[in-house]
Design a protein around this motif. Structure first.
Motif, PDB file in Angstrom:
ATOM      1  N   ARG A  12      11.671 -19.134 -13.734  1.00 59.08           N
ATOM      2  CA  ARG A  12      12.676 -19.233 -14.545  1.00 59.08           C
ATOM      3  C   ARG A  12      11.586 -18.865 -15.859  1.00 59.08           C
ATOM      4  NH1 ARG A  12      17.171 -22.967 -14.640  1.00 59.08           N
ATOM      5  NH2 ARG A  12      18.493 -21.032 -14.572  1.00 59.08           N
ATOM      6  N   LEU A  13      11.881 -17.493 -16.623  1.00 62.29           N
ATOM      7  CA  LEU A  13      11.368 -17.325 -17.854  1.00 62.29           C
ATOM      8  C   LEU A  13      11.715 -18.378 -18.893  1.00 62.29           C
ATOM      9  CD1 LEU A  13       9.503 -15.256 -18.947  1.00 62.29           C
ATOM     10  CD2 LEU A  13      11.348 -13.693 -19.102  1.00 62.29           C
ATOM     11  N   VAL A  14      10.734 -18.970 -19.557  1.00 61.61           N
ATOM     12  CA  VAL A  14      11.069 -19.596 -20.608  1.00 61.61           C
ATOM     13  C   VAL A  14      11.083 -18.728 -21.986  1.00 61.61           C
ATOM     14  CG1 VAL A  14      10.419 -21.580 -22.054  1.00 61.61           C
ATOM     15  CG2 VAL A  14       9.976 -21.657 -19.730  1.00 61.61           C
ATOM     16  N   ALA A  15      12.142 -18.803 -22.607  1.00 64.93           N
ATOM     17  CA  ALA A  15      12.243 -17.729 -23.822  1.00 64.93           C
ATOM     18  C   ALA A  15      12.949 -18.635 -25.037  1.00 64.93           C
ATOM     19  CB  ALA A  15      13.028 -16.520 -23.600  1.00 64.93           C
ATOM     20  N   SER A  16      13.038 -18.094 -26.042  1.00 63.70           N
ATOM     21  CA  SER A  16      13.697 -18.599 -27.075  1.00 63.70           C
ATOM     22  C   SER A  16      15.272 -18.974 -27.057  1.00 63.70           C
ATOM     23  CB  SER A  16      13.261 -17.994 -28.650  1.00 63.70           C
ATOM     24  OG  SER A  16      13.895 -16.546 -28.355  1.00 63.70           O
ATOM     25  N   MET A  20      17.378 -19.917 -19.665  1.00 64.44           N
ATOM     26  CA  MET A  20      16.258 -19.269 -19.128  1.00 64.44           C
ATOM     27  C   MET A  20      16.645 -18.235 -17.945  1.00 64.44           C
ATOM     28  SD  MET A  20      13.519 -22.322 -18.769  1.00 64.44           S
ATOM     29  CE  MET A  20      14.506 -23.728 -17.885  1.00 64.44           C
ATOM     30  N   GLU A  21      15.992 -17.135 -17.964  1.00 63.67           N
ATOM     31  CA  GLU A  21      16.332 -16.053 -17.042  1.00 63.67           C
ATOM     32  C   GLU A  21      15.498 -16.358 -15.650  1.00 63.67           C
ATOM     33  OE1 GLU A  21      15.796 -11.457 -16.490  1.00 63.67           O
ATOM     34  OE2 GLU A  21      15.792 -12.121 -18.696  1.00 63.67           O
ATOM     35  N   THR A  22      16.099 -16.102 -14.499  1.00 65.00           N
ATOM     36  CA  THR A  22      15.283 -16.233 -13.437  1.00 65.00           C
ATOM     37  C   THR A  22      14.782 -14.887 -13.095  1.00 65.00           C
ATOM     38  OG1 THR A  22      16.953 -18.163 -12.631  1.00 65.00           O
ATOM     39  CG2 THR A  22      15.573 -16.977 -10.933  1.00 65.00           C
ATOM     40  N   VAL A  23      13.405 -14.934 -12.836  1.00 65.92           N
ATOM     41  CA  VAL A  23      12.941 -13.486 -12.339  1.00 65.92           C
ATOM     42  C   VAL A  23      12.086 -13.890 -10.949  1.00 65.92           C
ATOM     43  CG1 VAL A  23      12.660 -12.716 -14.724  1.00 65.92           C
ATOM     44  CG2 VAL A  23      10.895 -14.168 -13.735  1.00 65.92           C
ATOM     45  N   PRO A  78       2.493 -29.960 -14.949  1.00 67.85           N
ATOM     46  CA  PRO A  78       3.790 -30.186 -14.316  1.00 67.85           C
ATOM     47  C   PRO A  78       4.874 -30.408 -15.385  1.00 67.85           C
ATOM     48  CG  PRO A  78       2.084 -31.785 -13.761  1.00 67.85           C
ATOM     49  CD  PRO A  78       1.527 -30.695 -14.799  1.00 67.85           C
ATOM     50  N   TYR A  79       6.033 -30.142 -15.046  1.00 66.95           N
ATOM     51  CA  TYR A  79       7.307 -30.460 -16.016  1.00 66.95           C
ATOM     52  C   TYR A  79       8.369 -31.244 -15.299  1.00 66.95           C
ATOM     53  CZ  TYR A  79      10.692 -28.852 -19.421  1.00 66.95           C
ATOM     54  OH  TYR A  79      11.925 -28.856 -20.135  1.00 66.95           O
ATOM     55  N   GLY A  80       8.800 -32.373 -15.818  1.00 64.77           N
ATOM     56  CA  GLY A  80       9.808 -33.040 -15.322  1.00 64.77           C
ATOM     57  C   GLY A  80       9.395 -33.417 -13.742  1.00 64.77           C
ATOM     58  N   TYR A  81      10.374 -33.639 -12.975  1.00 63.41           N
ATOM     59  CA  TYR A  81      10.302 -34.004 -11.549  1.00 63.41           C
ATOM     60  C   TYR A  81       9.777 -33.126 -10.496  1.00 63.41           C
ATOM     61  CZ  TYR A  81      11.473 -35.977  -7.096  1.00 63.41           C
ATOM     62  OH  TYR A  81      11.381 -36.366  -5.722  1.00 63.41           O
ATOM     63  N   ASP A  82      10.536 -31.981 -10.888  1.00 67.99           N
ATOM     64  CA  ASP A  82      10.520 -30.567  -9.787  1.00 67.99           C
ATOM     65  C   ASP A  82      10.158 -29.505 -10.427  1.00 67.99           C
ATOM     66  OD1 ASP A  82      12.639 -30.205 -10.958  1.00 67.99           O
ATOM     67  OD2 ASP A  82      13.705 -29.776  -9.051  1.00 67.99           O
ATOM     68  N   ARG A  83       9.368 -29.564 -11.342  1.00 62.75           N
ATOM     69  CA  ARG A  83       8.852 -28.114 -11.978  1.00 62.75           C
ATOM     70  C   ARG A  83       7.376 -28.009 -12.175  1.00 62.75           C
ATOM     71  NH1 ARG A  83      12.767 -24.088 -10.817  1.00 62.75           N
ATOM     72  NH2 ARG A  83      14.920 -25.235 -11.255  1.00 62.75           N
ATOM     73  N   THR A  84       6.836 -26.781 -12.247  1.00 66.07           N
ATOM     74  CA  THR A  84       5.478 -26.918 -12.862  1.00 66.07           C
ATOM     75  C   THR A  84       5.708 -25.337 -13.849  1.00 66.07           C
ATOM     76  OG1 THR A  84       4.512 -27.511 -10.806  1.00 66.07           O
ATOM     77  CG2 THR A  84       2.985 -26.110 -12.088  1.00 66.07           C
ATOM     78  N   VAL A  85       5.081 -25.701 -14.892  1.00 64.03           N
ATOM     79  CA  VAL A  85       5.039 -24.650 -15.774  1.00 64.03           C
ATOM     80  C   VAL A  85       3.798 -23.783 -15.792  1.00 64.03           C
ATOM     81  CG1 VAL A  85       4.895 -24.014 -18.475  1.00 64.03           C
ATOM     82  CG2 VAL A  85       6.170 -26.030 -17.510  1.00 64.03           C
ATOM     83  N   VAL A  97       6.606 -19.431 -17.469  1.00 67.78           N
ATOM     84  CA  VAL A  97       7.590 -19.582 -16.445  1.00 67.78           C
ATOM     85  C   VAL A  97       7.599 -20.871 -15.929  1.00 67.78           C
ATOM     86  CG1 VAL A  97       7.670 -17.028 -15.801  1.00 67.78           C
ATOM     87  CG2 VAL A  97       6.230 -18.531 -14.527  1.00 67.78           C
ATOM     88  N   HIS A  98       8.940 -21.399 -15.267  1.00 68.48           N
ATOM     89  CA  HIS A  98       8.973 -22.491 -14.520  1.00 68.48           C
ATOM     90  C   HIS A  98       8.861 -22.144 -13.127  1.00 68.48           C
ATOM     91  CE1 HIS A  98      10.882 -25.420 -17.905  1.00 68.48           C
ATOM     92  NE2 HIS A  98       9.596 -24.680 -18.293  1.00 68.48           N
ATOM     93  N   VAL A  99       8.407 -22.959 -12.187  1.00 70.20           N
ATOM     94  CA  VAL A  99       8.489 -22.882 -10.718  1.00 70.20           C
ATOM     95  C   VAL A  99       8.805 -24.042 -10.212  1.00 70.20           C
ATOM     96  CG1 VAL A  99       7.260 -21.820  -8.707  1.00 70.20           C
ATOM     97  CG2 VAL A  99       6.945 -20.722 -10.924  1.00 70.20           C
TER      98      VAL A  99
END
Length: 138
Positions: A12-16, A20-23, A78-85, A97-99
Motif C-alpha cells: 500500500r503506497l503511502v501518499a499525501s 492509500m493505493e495498493t500496488v 513495524p506499523y500497528g499489529y499487522d503491517r511493516t513500513v 509502502v505498507h506490507v
C-alpha cells in the motif's frame, strides 16, 4: 530445491492523499546472492514507468519486521499489529509502502529454508566472483 524464491505481495503506497493505493510488488531471494533480498515494482506502479527494484540485506528485513531498522536507502519499521513500513530513500524523494508483516515473515521463512541464517558464506562462489572481479573489461 529452487535457487531463487519469488513472492508477490500487495504493497500500500503511502501518499499525501487520504486513501492509500495498493500496488503489486515482488520479493526475491537468490541463493547466489545469499545476503540480499530485493523488492521490485512493475512499470505501472512507478513514476518513471519502468520496473524499479531495490536490493537490501536480508538481515535488514529480519530486523525491520520486529523493530525500526536501517539508516540508509532502505528503512523498515513495524506499523500497528499487522503491517511493516518499508521506506525507499532516493535523491528524487522518499517512497513508503505498507506490507503485511505476515507476508514478509512467510517470505523470510522460505528464504531461511533455502539458506539458513549464518550459512550464507557457504553459498558464495568465491572463485567465480574473484574471476569476474579481476576480468579485464573492454
Amino acid at each position: 530445491m529452487p535457487a531463487v524464491i519469488e513472492q508477490s505481495v500487495q504493497a500500500r503506497l503511502v501518499a499525501s492523499a487520504p486513501r492509500m493505493e495498493t500496488v503489486p510488488a515482488t520479493l526475491r531471494y537468490d541463493r547466489k546472492d545469499p545476503y540480499a533480498v530485493s523488492m521490485a515494482f512493475p512499470p505501472p506502479a512507478t513514476l518513471e514507468g519502468v520496473e524499479v527494484s531495490w536490493a537490501f540485506a536480508r538481515e535488514l528485513l529480519v530486523q525491520g519486521v520486529e523493530r525500526p531498522a536501517g539508516v540508509g536507502d532502505v528503512r523498515l519499521r513495524p506499523y500497528g499489529y499487522d503491517r511493516t513500513v518499508v521506506e525507499f530513500h532516493a535523491p528524487e524523494g522518499v517512497a513508503m509502502v505498507h506490507v503485511r508483516t505476515s507476508e514478509l515473515r512467510h517470505f523470510l521463512a522460505r528464504s531461511e529454508h533455502l539458506v539458513p541464517a549464518g550459512s550464507e558464506r557457504d553459498h558464495l562462489n568465491w572463485d567465480q566472483d574473484l574471476t569476474e572481479l579481476l576480468r579485464e573489461r573492454p
